[in-house]
Design a protein around this motif. Structure first.
Motif, short mmCIF file in Angstrom:
data_model
loop_
_atom_site.label_atom_id
_atom_site.label_comp_id
_atom_site.label_asym_id
_atom_site.label_seq_id
_atom_site.Cartn_x
_atom_site.Cartn_y
_atom_site.Cartn_z
N VAL A 131 -5.53 8.01 -14.58
CA VAL A 131 -4.10 7.84 -14.89
C VAL A 131 -3.33 7.41 -13.65
CG1 VAL A 131 -2.00 9.02 -15.61
CG2 VAL A 131 -4.12 9.44 -16.84
N GLY A 132 -3.62 8.05 -12.52
CA GLY A 132 -2.97 7.68 -11.27
C GLY A 132 -3.30 6.25 -10.87
N GLY A 133 -4.55 5.87 -11.03
CA GLY A 133 -4.97 4.51 -10.70
C GLY A 133 -4.31 3.46 -11.58
N LEU A 134 -4.16 3.77 -12.87
CA LEU A 134 -3.51 2.84 -13.79
C LEU A 134 -2.05 2.63 -13.40
CD1 LEU A 134 -3.83 1.15 -16.37
CD2 LEU A 134 -3.16 3.17 -17.68
N ALA A 135 -1.35 3.71 -13.08
CA ALA A 135 0.06 3.60 -12.68
C ALA A 135 0.21 2.79 -11.39
CB ALA A 135 0.66 5.00 -12.51
N ALA A 136 -0.66 3.05 -10.42
CA ALA A 136 -0.56 2.37 -9.13
C ALA A 136 -0.99 0.92 -9.19
CB ALA A 136 -1.42 3.11 -8.09
N SER A 137 -1.78 0.54 -10.21
CA SER A 137 -2.31 -0.83 -10.30
C SER A 137 -1.21 -1.88 -10.42
CB SER A 137 -3.28 -0.94 -11.48
OG SER A 137 -2.58 -0.84 -12.72
N LEU A 138 -0.07 -1.49 -10.96
CA LEU A 138 1.02 -2.45 -11.12
C LEU A 138 1.52 -2.96 -9.77
CD1 LEU A 138 3.04 -0.63 -13.94
CD2 LEU A 138 1.48 -2.58 -14.17
N VAL A 139 1.34 -2.14 -8.73
CA VAL A 139 1.71 -2.56 -7.37
C VAL A 139 0.48 -2.99 -6.58
CG1 VAL A 139 2.73 -1.79 -5.19
CG2 VAL A 139 3.70 -1.01 -7.35
N ARG A 140 -0.61 -2.32 -6.81
CA ARG A 140 -1.82 -2.57 -6.01
C ARG A 140 -2.41 -3.94 -6.26
NH1 ARG A 140 -5.23 2.96 -6.90
NH2 ARG A 140 -6.87 1.87 -5.77
N VAL A 141 -2.37 -4.44 -7.49
CA VAL A 141 -3.02 -5.73 -7.78
C VAL A 141 -2.34 -6.90 -7.08
CG1 VAL A 141 -3.62 -7.38 -9.61
CG2 VAL A 141 -4.07 -4.95 -9.93
N PRO A 142 -1.01 -7.08 -7.21
CA PRO A 142 -0.38 -8.17 -6.45
C PRO A 142 -0.59 -8.02 -4.94
CG PRO A 142 1.13 -7.31 -8.10
CD PRO A 142 -0.03 -6.38 -8.06
N VAL A 183 0.83 -1.21 0.00
CA VAL A 183 0.00 0.00 0.00
C VAL A 183 0.86 1.26 0.00
CG1 VAL A 183 -1.57 1.38 1.43
CG2 VAL A 183 -2.05 -1.03 1.02
N LEU A 184 1.96 1.24 0.75
CA LEU A 184 2.83 2.41 0.82
C LEU A 184 3.31 2.86 -0.56
CD1 LEU A 184 4.48 4.54 2.31
CD2 LEU A 184 6.19 2.79 2.80
N PRO A 185 3.96 1.96 -1.35
CA PRO A 185 4.39 2.42 -2.68
C PRO A 185 3.23 2.68 -3.63
CG PRO A 185 4.86 0.08 -2.40
CD PRO A 185 4.43 0.60 -1.06
N ALA A 186 2.14 1.88 -3.50
CA ALA A 186 1.00 2.07 -4.40
C ALA A 186 0.35 3.43 -4.18
CB ALA A 186 -0.02 0.96 -4.20
N SER A 187 0.13 3.81 -2.92
CA SER A 187 -0.47 5.11 -2.61
C SER A 187 0.46 6.25 -3.02
CB SER A 187 -0.79 5.21 -1.12
OG SER A 187 -1.70 4.21 -0.73
N ALA A 188 1.77 6.03 -2.79
CA ALA A 188 2.75 7.04 -3.17
C ALA A 188 2.76 7.24 -4.68
CB ALA A 188 4.14 6.63 -2.68
N ILE A 189 2.72 6.13 -5.43
CA ILE A 189 2.71 6.22 -6.89
C ILE A 189 1.45 6.92 -7.37
CG2 ILE A 189 2.50 4.87 -9.02
CD1 ILE A 189 4.31 2.75 -7.68
N PHE A 190 0.30 6.54 -6.77
CA PHE A 190 -0.97 7.13 -7.21
C PHE A 190 -0.95 8.65 -7.09
CE2 PHE A 190 -5.11 8.92 -6.51
CZ PHE A 190 -5.84 8.41 -7.57
N VAL A 191 -0.69 9.14 -5.88
CA VAL A 191 -0.74 10.59 -5.67
C VAL A 191 0.42 11.28 -6.39
CG1 VAL A 191 -0.81 12.45 -3.96
CG2 VAL A 191 -1.89 10.26 -3.46
#
Length: 321
Positions: free
Chosen positions: A140-151, A103-111
């Motif tokens: 766009v933010g959600g798409l970028a973060a999905s690479l970490v969020r899905v696993p 969650v930490l990197p995914a949230s960071a990537i999103f914002v």
């Protein structure tokens, strides 16, 4: 900038031979609800915007996940249960540590992606359709973060439903039994849920903040940002619950492959459990995302403001050295 109307008193424009004076002309600025030019426009600093977005997003994501993880676990178990299966209330924090690591990197990537994308788009689109910029930036933010969020989501939900006892074990066994693609199980349904969710939630939040700025003629305080975030999170969570149910079923099915894909999952759930099954877990989801919106946006805005307040100090320190 909205249309400008000059209200001029005709007498104020009269002139005398010895004294030619023009009184102050009152300037009335009409702004639409979607106007975003509140105050002096600041120069856009891409790298600083990304950095501050990464820090604020990471902090907000970790606080929300830690505080509300038990509610999320109950929601996942409700959605994963077939028919009238009993919901176990033990181990509600199962998988929290591994989830925070994602969650930490995914949230960071999103914002970190959302903020500069939003600011760039706001400079490109007319103010009265600023919602388009917010919707697009959220997606766009959600798409970028999905690479970490899905696993992260796959491992978390498998642990929440009792399939694994530790995140490293879950990653290793999923990869061994299902291949690397197992870590991205339900990726399509995740995007179908999260891209609309991210876009709608952040658009609602931004537009409500803009409306508040116009009405109150000031920026909202941290508690007011939190309340606005509550409405945005809860409403968006309710709307996207059916997509969340489908995403959960696809992610937790493992190698059994009970469902062949998104549409097969919908048909099977409706046929075997009835249409109402697509709303399973809506109560915990709305509660989770409503309270989560309160915490996330409250922490996000306060962290962003704290970082912004440090800018002059940093500049002043560099001058003094």
């Amino acid at each position: 900038m909205g249309p400008l109307t000059l209200a001029v008193d005709a007498k104020s424009c009269s002139t005398d031979a010895g004294d030619k004076r023009v009184q102050n002309l009152p300037l009335e600025i009409r702004k639409s609800f979607a106007s975003v030019s509140m105050g002096e426009e600041k120069p856009f600093d891409f790298f600083r915007t990304v950095f501050e977005g990464v820090v604020a997003g990471g902090a907000a994501g970790v606080v929300v996940e830690t505080a509300l993880y038990p509610i999320d676990t109950i929601k996942t178990r409700l959605q994963a249960a077939h028919g009238g299966g009993k919901i176990v209330l033990k181990g509600l924090y199962s998988g929290l540590a591994g989830n925070i690591a994602g969650v930490l990197p995914a949230s960071a990537i999103f914002v970190g992606v959302y903020e500069p994308t939003k600011q760039k788009l706001l400079k490109m689109v007319p103010e009265n359709i600023s919602a388009v910029a917010h919707l697009t930036a959220g997606a766009v933010g959600g798409l970028a973060a999905s690479l970490v969020r899905v696993p992260t989501e796959v491992v978390k939900q498998r642990m929440q439903t009792g399939q694994f006892t530790s995140a490293p074990n879950a990653v290793r066994l999923i990869a061994a039994n299902e291949g690397f693609k197992g870590l991205y199980a339900g990726y399509g349904s995740f995007l179908l849920r999260d891209l609309p969710f991210d876009a709608i939630q952040f658009c609602l939040y931004e537009q409500l903040r803009i409306g508040y700025k116009v009405a109150a003629k000031r920026d909202p305080s941290d508690p007011e940002n939190a309340i606005i975030g509550t409405f945005a999170g809860a409403l968006t969570g309710a709307i996207t619950t059916p997509l969340d149910v489908i995403k959960t079923r696809l992610m937790v099915q493992g190698a059994a492959n009970q469902y062949k894909g998104f549409f097969d999952c919908v048909q099977t759930i409706v046929r075997d459990e009835g249409p109402s099954a697509l709303l399973k877990g809506i109560g915990p989801r709305v509660l989770w995302l409503g309270v989560g919106g309160t915490i996330f946006f409250g922490v996000l805005e306060s962290t962003k403001r704290m970082l912004e307040q440090r800018r002059p100090k940093l500049h002043q320190n560099s001058k003094d050295e």
